[in-house]
Design an enzyme around this catalytic site. Structure first.
Site, PDB file in Angstrom:
ATOM      1  N   LEU A 101     -10.745   6.929  38.064  1.00  0.00           N
ATOM      2  CA  LEU A 101      -9.672   7.055  39.058  1.00  0.00           C
ATOM      3  C   LEU A 101      -9.247   5.643  39.416  1.00  0.00           C
ATOM      4  CD1 LEU A 101     -11.086   9.800  41.493  1.00  0.00           C
ATOM      5  CD2 LEU A 101      -9.436  10.102  39.641  1.00  0.00           C
ATOM      6  N   ASP A 102      -7.958   5.379  39.469  1.00  0.00           N
ATOM      7  CA  ASP A 102      -7.517   4.028  39.775  1.00  0.00           C
ATOM      8  C   ASP A 102      -7.714   3.708  41.254  1.00  0.00           C
ATOM      9  OD1 ASP A 102      -5.205   4.874  41.278  1.00  0.00           O
ATOM     10  OD2 ASP A 102      -4.141   5.202  39.399  1.00  0.00           O
ATOM     11  N   SER A 103      -7.466   2.467  41.606  1.00  0.00           N
ATOM     12  CA  SER A 103      -7.735   1.993  42.966  1.00  0.00           C
ATOM     13  C   SER A 103      -7.009   2.798  44.034  1.00  0.00           C
ATOM     14  CB  SER A 103      -7.333   0.517  43.074  1.00  0.00           C
ATOM     15  OG  SER A 103      -7.480   0.042  44.389  1.00  0.00           O
ATOM     16  N   ASP A 104      -5.788   3.237  43.737  1.00  0.00           N
ATOM     17  CA  ASP A 104      -4.974   3.944  44.733  1.00  0.00           C
ATOM     18  C   ASP A 104      -5.187   5.454  44.724  1.00  0.00           C
ATOM     19  OD1 ASP A 104      -3.794   1.573  45.603  1.00  0.00           O
ATOM     20  OD2 ASP A 104      -2.273   1.646  44.035  1.00  0.00           O
ATOM     21  N   THR A 105      -6.125   5.928  43.908  1.00  0.00           N
ATOM     22  CA  THR A 105      -6.414   7.362  43.830  1.00  0.00           C
ATOM     23  C   THR A 105      -7.774   7.649  44.434  1.00  0.00           C
ATOM     24  OG1 THR A 105      -5.114   7.561  41.796  1.00  0.00           O
ATOM     25  CG2 THR A 105      -6.650   9.347  42.289  1.00  0.00           C
TER      26      THR A 105
END
Length: 233
Positions: A101-105
């Site tokens: 999951l990316d940083s903003d997720t």
């Protein structure tokens, strides 16, 4: 597995350090009896300084990932491993995220030290549903669902069409999206492809597995039944 190797592979320290602790009597069984280096005691019956050992090898755990954390050293930000006990980063076999999951997720992120299990879960053949809660910058248009479900959408810089995905609109700018694959930044790129922008993204579910009452930043082990259930798609 001999005791000294088990402790070292769990990340408690080097074999030399574990040998010293064993000789000092810091490693016992459940009733407080000292164990020696060659002890073949069951994992659940071993105590490290009077406490049960960390989870045995082959574990699968679930983290409710907050935003601001990344899954790889290649990305900028705090690592998700900082939310787990520090010893976990020293385990052998290594503890890896199952997908990313990316940083903003935010949301449901799985880890395992079982390489075979990891590859089964991420394999497209397994068809594990991943359900995301999406908040967009602009109102959702009725045709989005048809495009996502068509199986013909091709993302920018890719050649192969996406597998059908299913959109459930729950508000003017809010929806739940179910995917059966996990390409790079797929959800964000799908909405970009139809002219919208994802402002917030949360993975709420994988297969039948949900976060339940697990708070952001917290983790728990999956039961054997839960882990096996994910392999059933």
């Amino acid at each position: 597995m001999k005791l000294i190797r088990r402790l070292a592979n769990l990340g408690y320290g080097s074999r030399k350090e574990m040998q010293k602790l064993i000789r000092m009597g810091a490693i016992t069984n459940a009733v407080g009896e000292r164990l020696d280096e060659d002890a073949d005691t069951a994992h659940d019956d071993i105590r490290y300084k009077s406490r049960p050992l960390d989870p045995d090898f082959g574990m699968v755990l679930m983290l409710n990932k907050p935003t601001g954390y990344v899954c790889s050293l290649k990305d900028r930000g705090n690592l998700v491993y900082e939310l787990l006990p520090s010893r976990f980063s020293e385990r052998k076999p290594v503890l890896s995220t199952i997908g990313r999951l990316d940083s903003d997720t935010s949301g449901l992120l799985l880890f395992t030290d079982d390489g075979e299990y990891l590859h089964k879960i991420i394999s497209p053949k397994n068809h594990v549903a991943k359900i995301y809660e999406v908040t967009c910058a602009r109102p959702l248009e009725p045709h989005y669902g048809d495009i996502f479900a068509s199986g013909t959408l091709i993302l920018e810089s890719e050649k192969d069409a996406l597998k059908p995905a299913f959109l459930e609109v729950t508000g003017e700018k809010i929806a739940r999206l179910t995917l059966y694959e996990g390409r790079y930044h797929q959800v964000r790129r799908m909405f970009a492809a139809v002219g919208n922008h994802v402002e917030a993204l949360h993975r709420a579910q994988m297969g039948d597995l949900t976060l339940g009452d697990l708070k952001p930043g917290k983790w728990r082990l999956l039961s054997a039944a839960e882990a096996l259930g994910l392999l059933k798609g």
